[in-house]
Every structure is written in structure tokens, then in C-alpha cells.
Design an enzyme around this catalytic site. Structure first.
Site, mmCIF file in Angstrom:
data_model
loop_
_atom_site.group_PDB
_atom_site.id
_atom_site.type_symbol
_atom_site.label_atom_id
_atom_site.label_comp_id
_atom_site.label_asym_id
_atom_site.label_seq_id
_atom_site.Cartn_x
_atom_site.Cartn_y
_atom_site.Cartn_z
ATOM 1 N N SER A 258 0.822 -1.202 0.000
ATOM 2 C CA SER A 258 0.000 0.000 0.000
ATOM 3 C C SER A 258 0.868 1.270 0.000
ATOM 4 C CB SER A 258 -0.950 -0.045 1.204
ATOM 5 O OG SER A 258 -1.918 0.955 1.138
ATOM 6 N N LYS A 283 -0.662 -4.048 -3.326
ATOM 7 C CA LYS A 283 -1.966 -3.502 -2.933
ATOM 8 C C LYS A 283 -2.003 -2.032 -3.335
ATOM 9 C CE LYS A 283 -5.213 -2.770 0.838
ATOM 10 N NZ LYS A 283 -5.434 -2.733 2.299
#
Length: 370
Positions: A258, A283
Site C-alpha cells: 500500500s 496492494k
């Protein structure tokens, strides 16, 4: 909906809504209960009671996997490892359970215990053992930054210093803590830096963008967003001023996810850093979060992130420039031992740190020669 689903409890309503959302095929589009949403928000504050475990849903399988353990935490002391699959908590199977719900089950009052069943998955994806561990809960404080200076000798015999900064999560204080750490090391004549994002599962994306701006100048693009219609928009810095221009290597691995991937992509694609390690988690979804009036929250995936070079992040990850392979370590170990002339400190024995120092020396010597 009230007429169609005469439900008698909030849990039954949540169950029906979750079932509807599951038909979208996106494990990150979900409804979470008030308790789960409160737990989700704890990460940005940095304090909670639990076992010190970061978990996430693996995008391809939906299974819960361990991203990392907080060093010194009960989970760390219990020997839980990155990459293990979480299959049961206190006897409850985790099939279809999202990461926030699982995290809530792991948290609890200090002094109580939680029993976790884990599956170790080897490189071929086949099971290689299931084990059960009983872990005590304790006070967990997320300190996002730790730093130290690694002294070493350059190939031409000069003494030099490399600043090592480990960022474990992107909390509200990540950028301010990092600028303080870098300023302190700049005052001690550090000539190069290693930024360690290994096993950093992410956190606040804004914090990741703020950290990127500490290393970059001007109006560079930090990341792109792309929506379902294919419309791409850049997120640019405004009049950025880097804290330091010293050479930088960023360490990444399968647990870097992320905001870690956004930061690594921003620094790499803008030519600011070399990436060393292994391919990141992958992600890169952007979510709209709507808090409902009962304290629950609806997370809906609305777009994706792309790196400044327009490379996919989601379900792909970011590939490093240099991998930490055993062949490379073997060739470098003798060189490191010669430099230290003593037992190698724990950090300098870290294979990826050794590779990073080698890359920094190569980069600096090339710069001098030019």
C-alpha cells in the site's frame, strides 16, 4: 430493504450487506462493524492492546496472511513469521473473515491470551505444516521510525557513515518523525541513506506522500490515480524541497504494501532511489470510506494507484532494481568482514543491508569518477 429483509439485529443486517458486497469479487470492498472500524482507526493513532501482528487479505486468494510482527511484541516473541496464513483464532475459522474483523479478534485486554492457528505455505504454494500458538496480549505502541548510523570504510580507505532509517507504518507522525531523524543524522555528517520499508504494511496514504516529499525537489509526480473509466490523474508535489540530496537506497520485500509501495514507486521512478530486496505485496487500491450513523463504515474500491512511470501496483507489486540473492551475499560477505575486522554488528549482518551498502558505494564512486 426493510421490507425485503426483516432483520432482527445489527449483526444480521451486516451479514446481509456483506453477502451483497461479496458478489463484487473485491475483498477490499466491504462493510465493517463499529467495533471493527474503531480498530481500523487505531493504526493511525499508534497505541492499542493486542499481540502486535499486521495482517492483510492476500489479493489473489482472499486468505489472511501475516505481513509482519512488531519487533519485541508478543507475536514476535512467539515466532510468528511474515507470509504465514492465519486460519483460526480461538478455534474460529477465518474463511471469509476480512482483516479488520480478524484484527479485532486478536486485540483485547492486556494479560489475556489468544490462540492462533497458522499455516506455513512454501514457495510452491502447497501447505507445509499447520501449528497452533497461544499468545498473550500486551500494550502495543506503534513507533513508526527507528534509526541508527552505520560506520564503514570506503574502498579507498576513508571513514564514512550511512544513515539507516526503518519505517514500520505510515501513522500521522511518520513524516515529522522522519524529518527529525534525518536532520539528526545530517548533523552527524552522514553521506548516504538506507530507507527500510520491509514488512511495512502501509497505513495513511497521505503520510506516505508526505514522506516522499522529504526526499524530492520541485513538482515531481508522486503517484497517479486511475478510475474505472480509465481516467488517469497525477498527484504532484508543490514546490518541494528535499531534506537531503545524499544517495538513497530503499529496501522492500513481500510485506511492503500500500503506502510503502506508493513511496517506493515515487522515489524510484523519479530517479531518487535504488530499490533493493524482493517484489512488493501488490496492494494499490483507492477506497472511498463512508462512516454510517451507527459507527460502522462502508469501504468501496473506486480507483487504483499507478507509479509515476504508470506501472501497475495492485496485484502486481513493484520489482526492485537489485534482489537480495544468496549468490550476491556470498560475494559480498568477505568484503564486509574485511571492512569491519571484527564480529559484524547485527544490522550489518542483514543481507539486504549489505547489498544496499554495496550499491551506495558503487553509486558514490561512479559519481566521483564522472
Amino acid at each position: 430493504m426493510v421490507e425485503m429483509f426483516p432483520l432482527r439485529s445489527a449483526d444480521a443486517a451486516y451479514g446481509k450487506i456483506k453477502a451483497m458486497l461479496s458478489t463484487l469479487g473485491d475483498p477490499f470492498t466491504r462493510l465493517i462493524s463499529p467495533k471493527e472500524y474503531q480498530s481500523f482507526r487505531i493504526g493511525s493513532d499508534g497505541n492499542f492492546q493486542g499481540v502486535g501482528l499486521f495482517i492483510n487479505s492476500e489479493p489473489r486468494t482472499g486468505h489472511l496472511v501475516v505481513l509482519s510482527c512488531i519487533e519485541g511484541s508478543p507475536a514476535y516473541r512467539a515466532g510468528i513469521h511474515q507470509g504465514e496464513e492465519l486460519i483460526e483464532i480461538n478455534g474460529e475459522k477465518m474463511d471469509g473473515i476480512d482483516s479488520e474483523a480478524a484484527a479485532q479478534k486478536l486485540r483485547g485486554r492486556v494479560g489475556t491470551f489468544v490462540t492462533i492457528k497458522l499455516k506455513c505455505v512454501n514457495g510452491s504454494g502447497t501447505g507445509s505444516g499447520i501449528r497452533e500458538v497461544k499468545v498473550p496480549r500486551d500494550y502495543i505502541k506503534l513507533s513508526p521510525i527507528s534509526s541508527t548510523i552505520i560506520p564503514h570504510t570506503t574502498p579507498d580507505g576513508r571513514s564514512a557513515k550511512t544513515g539507516y532509517v526503518k519505517l514500520t507504518a505510515f501513522s500521522q507522525t511518520a513524516a515529522s518523525d522522519m524529518i527529525n531523524a534525518v536532520h539528526e543524522m545530517e548533523n552527524q555528517d552522514v553521506q548516504s541513506y538506507i530507507l527500510d520499508l520491509r514488512n511495512n504494511p502501509g497505513g495513511l496514504v497521505k503520510a506516505g506522500l508526505d514522506v516522499a516529499q522529504l526526499w524530492l525537489d520541485g513538482d515531481e509526480t508522486l503517484v497517479y490515480t486511475i478510475d474505472r473509466e480509465g481516467v488517469t490523474l497525477p498527484i504532484n508535489m508543490i514546490d518541494g524541497h528535499a531534506v537531503t540530496h545524499d544517495p538513497l537506497v530503499v529496501l522492500v520485500n513481500e510485506g511492503s504494501a500500500s503506502a510503502s509501495e506508493i513511496l517506493a514507486g515515487a522515489l524510484h521512478d523519479n530517479g531518487r532511489a535504488i530499490l533493493v530486496g524482493n517484489r512488493t505485496f501488490g496492494k494499490g487500491k483507492i477506497q472511498s470510506v463512508t462512516e454510517l450513523n451507527d459507527g460502522s463504515a462502508l469501504f468501496v474500491t473506486v480507483a487504483k494507484y499507478l507509479s509515476p512511470s504508470l506501472h501497475e501496483i495492485d496485484q502486481v507489486g513493484i520489482s526492485p532494481d537489485v534482489q537480495c540473492t544468496s549468490d550476491m551475499i556470498d560475494s559480498l560477505t568477505g568484503e564486509i568482514l574485511e571492512k569491519t575486522n571484527s564480529s559484524i554488528p547485527m544490522l550489518e549482518a542483514d543481507s539486504c543491508v549489505m547489498v544496499a551498502e554495496h550499491e551506495l558505494e558503487t553509486r558514490q564512486s561512479n559519481g566521483t569518477a564522472s
